[in-house]
Design a protein around this motif. Structure first.
Motif, PDB file in Angstrom:
ATOM      1  N   ASN A 138       0.816  -1.217   0.000  1.00  0.00           N
ATOM      2  CA  ASN A 138       0.000   0.000   0.000  1.00  0.00           C
ATOM      3  C   ASN A 138       0.845   1.260   0.000  1.00  0.00           C
ATOM      4  O   ASN A 138       1.942   1.289   0.543  1.00  0.00           O
ATOM      5  CB  ASN A 138      -0.916   0.011   1.221  1.00  0.00           C
ATOM      6  N   GLN A 139       0.294   2.288  -0.631  1.00  0.00           N
ATOM      7  CA  GLN A 139       1.000   3.549  -0.645  1.00  0.00           C
ATOM      8  C   GLN A 139       0.839   4.246   0.704  1.00  0.00           C
ATOM      9  O   GLN A 139      -0.270   4.369   1.226  1.00  0.00           O
ATOM     10  CB  GLN A 139       0.415   4.420  -1.745  1.00  0.00           C
ATOM     11  N   ALA A 140       1.949   4.678   1.268  1.00  0.00           N
ATOM     12  CA  ALA A 140       1.897   5.378   2.559  1.00  0.00           C
ATOM     13  C   ALA A 140       1.482   6.829   2.341  1.00  0.00           C
ATOM     14  O   ALA A 140       0.885   7.449   3.213  1.00  0.00           O
ATOM     15  CB  ALA A 140       3.248   5.298   3.250  1.00  0.00           C
ATOM     16  N   LEU A 141       1.814   7.389   1.162  1.00  0.00           N
ATOM     17  CA  LEU A 141       1.352   8.731   0.783  1.00  0.00           C
ATOM     18  C   LEU A 141       0.713   8.636  -0.597  1.00  0.00           C
ATOM     19  O   LEU A 141       1.252   7.976  -1.491  1.00  0.00           O
ATOM     20  CB  LEU A 141       2.521   9.727   0.740  1.00  0.00           C
ATOM     21  N   ARG A 142      -0.432   9.289  -0.761  1.00  0.00           N
ATOM     22  CA  ARG A 142      -1.136   9.231  -2.055  1.00  0.00           C
ATOM     23  C   ARG A 142      -1.421  10.619  -2.582  1.00  0.00           C
ATOM     24  O   ARG A 142      -2.149  11.383  -1.950  1.00  0.00           O
ATOM     25  CB  ARG A 142      -2.503   8.556  -1.884  1.00  0.00           C
ATOM     26  N   LYS A 143      -0.838  10.937  -3.719  1.00  0.00           N
ATOM     27  CA  LYS A 143      -1.181  12.149  -4.448  1.00  0.00           C
ATOM     28  C   LYS A 143      -1.305  13.376  -3.546  1.00  0.00           C
ATOM     29  O   LYS A 143      -2.341  14.023  -3.486  1.00  0.00           O
ATOM     30  CB  LYS A 143      -2.500  11.933  -5.200  1.00  0.00           C
TER      31      LYS A 143
END
Ligand SMILES: Nc1ncnc2c1ncn2[C@@H]1O[C@H](COP(=O)(O)OP(=O)(O)OP(=O)(O)O)[C@@H](O)[C@H]1O
Ligand SMILES: [Mg+2]
Lengths: 263, 280
Positions: free
Chosen positions: B18-23
């Motif tokens: 999973n992305q820890a930071l998104r956009k």
């Protein structure tokens, strides 16, 4: 706030004890020179006085307990080991029975024959242990840094020392928690070993993780910034007298070498 | 120019799905005090790591988008130089002790030694910081043998003594009692008054309400809300994203629900009192 403590940083660190206040490099020179002289002489008439001298210096420096904790153990092991080895090599010839341990005959000659070797090892290790018992690691690293060693290396040394302390603490914690889960941790060697080995995994992982954490912690303190570091805690550089002492120690060491050859 | 500029930034830690930071897109202005709140695992610490350059220099992983510090891309920054400019107080004070110093006084001085500050200046600064954080009775103690609260104070002292122009502070009061918390916020406030840029992650929402200029609410790696403190903290929707509302704001909404609204939703006690008085 304790201003005496804070003020202590304004001048060179001093304890008031002559031996402790010697510059670590001077101390290292003296101890090494004497350690090698023991190796060169290889004679109990030199080894024993040297051992005693180490004890006396440790006593005068107020570090006898630290010194002897280590040295006492080394003495026991060396004496036992060398004697046994000699004993095994001493089965024939003109020998005097000394003691019989469950059918294993020990001879007086083996004690005498091991004597020179034992005292040389003890003189050698005594000098080195004396050095480490009376020189804090951070002082040694400070001196090496002054001589041009990088602060990264110094950090690795000091952090490893602290790591060992932390690991010891962690292993006790893990053992305690195993005990509270009903796993036997006290008793004979086998029981202890059984309890101990499963702790190695978490310990190792913990050590790896803490190394990474330490790297980040040091980064937060601008550890690798390319600037000349300053030192809050400073040691006096070796005086001319101290430098002379170092040289004298090595001259003495060289003298033992000459003595050994012309004898 | 913004101090920190984030442009459509996404980040994934190595070996994770999973992305820890998104956009994430956001500009942090110089001299302002930002509060970051939000659920556990929302990405607050990761955002701090990014701004400080630990992502991607230390934590490798996959970083997309632009991250500019003083106009220079974070990938082009030298991590060592950033460390002299942005102070970072970690979430976990137990990992911020160097382990190579034998007294708290020397521990606090370590950063200054590394920065090459002259000795007399170090002594002066460390003495002051220790007084400020009320650790002056600990200066001779071994930093490796402190309680959690004491460590947190020492860690905080160690970083602010370096006097960097920007500070990232990740939950500095997690181990502290209410009095200790107040002390720390008092100090952060003085730091702010000396015109430093401050990014603070904190769960103690009443403190955030009192001191911060702007708030970011983080959830699942994105910024769910951002804007001026009053606007964000009086918005009940933030509770759906794992953030708390200040007691005064909850009270204000309860009054409105009871049909007795205040002139506006207060977010601090000192704001609420006159509003309640006016109602009568
Ligand atoms: N070192 C790491 N390696 C891999 N994944 C990580 C690492 N650190 C955090 N994560 C993951 O990244 C996500 C965001 O974590 P982060 O620590 O930024 O959250 P947070 O908002 O600071 O939470 P908290 O309030 O608990 O401190 C989480 O899903 C977490 O599991
Ligand atoms: Mg966090």
């Amino acid at each position: 706030m304790d201003s005496e403590f804070i003020n202590s940083f304004r001048s060179y660190q001093k304890t008031g004890n002559f031996w402790l206040d010697l510059n670590p490099i001077t101390k290292l020179n003296i101890c090494l020179a004497f350690a090698f002289s023991a190796l060169i002489m290889l004679d109990w008439r030199y080894g024993i006085p040297l051992c005693l001298a180490c004890c006396v210096v440790a006593l005068l420096a107020g570090k006898f307990k630290v010194f002897f904790d280590m040295y006492g153990k080394v003495c026991m092991i060396v004496i036992l080991f060398v004697t046994i080895v000699r004993q095994i090599g001493m089965r024939t010839g003109n020998v005097t029975p000394f003691i019989n341990i469950f059918g294993w005959q020990w001879y007086l000659e083996s004690f005498v024959a091991g004597w020179d070797r034992i005292t040389f090892i003890l003189g050698f290790s005594g000098s080195l242990i004396l050095f480490f018992a009376t020189t804090p690691m951070r002082d040694l690293m400070y001196s090496f840094e002054q001589l041009g060693m990088s602060h990264e290396n110094s950090f690795i040394m000091l952090a490893s020392m602290q790591n060992i302390i932390d690991l010891k603490k962690a292993s006790v914690t893990i053992l305690e928690s195993q005990k509270s889960r009903g796993i036997e941790t006290d008793g004979n060697i086998l029981v202890r070993a059984k309890a101990f080995f499963p702790t190695l995994g978490p310990l190792l992982l913990g050590a790896i993780a803490s190394t990474e954490e330490k790297a980040i912690a040091m980064d937060a303190r601008a550890f690798s910034v390319k600037r000349k570091h300053t030192f809050l805690r400073e040691l006096a550089p070796a005086s001319t007298t101290q430098k002379t002492l170092s040289i004298a120690a090595w001259v003495f060491c060289a003298a033992t070498l000459v003595f050994r050859f012309i004898r | 120019m913004a101090k920190i500029e984030l442009n459509d930034v996404s980040y994934k830690y190595p070996y994770t799905k999973n992305q820890a930071l998104r956009k994430i897109s956001y500009n942090f202005e110089s001299g302002k005090f930002y509060g970051i709140i939000g659920e556990n695992g929302g990405g607050k610490t990761t955002l701090c790591n990014l701004i400080r350059g630990l992502v991607p220099h230390f934590y490798k992983g996959k970083l997309k988008g632009d991250v500019l510090v003083d106009g220079t891309d974070i990938r082009d920054w030298n991590l060592d130089e950033l460390s002299a400019q942005i102070g970072y107080v970690f979430q976990n004070p137990f990992t911020q002790i160097s382990g190579i110093k034998e007294t708290v006084f020397e521990e606090v001085a370590l950063g200054l030694e590394n920065l090459g500050v002259p000795k007399e200046e170090i002594i002066e600064k460390v003495t002051n910081v220790c007084k400020l954080l009320k650790i002056d009775d600990l200066i001779e103690n071994n930093p490796n043998e402190l309680s959690g609260g004491q460590r947190q104070r020492v860690a905080f002292a160690s970083i602010i003594s370096m006097e960097t122009e920007m500070l990232i502070i990740d939950e500095p009061t997690s181990q502290l009692d209410p009095e200790g918390t107040r002390d720390v916020f008092g100090i952060i406030k003085t730091l702010k008054e000396s015109n430093k840029t401050i990014i603070l992650v904190e769960h103690k929402i009443d403190m955030i309400a009192e001191y911060c200029d702007e708030i970011l609410v983080m959830s699942k790696g994105s910024i769910a809300f951002s804007g001026p403190t009053h606007e964000i903290l009086s918005n009940p929707e933030i509770m759906e994203y794992g953030a708390m509302m200040p007691q005064s704001a909850i009270f204000g909404h309860a009054m409105a629900d009871a049909g007795k609204p205040l002139a506006r939703i207060p977010i601090t006690l000192s704001e609420a009192v006159p509003l309640v008085k006016d109602r009568r």
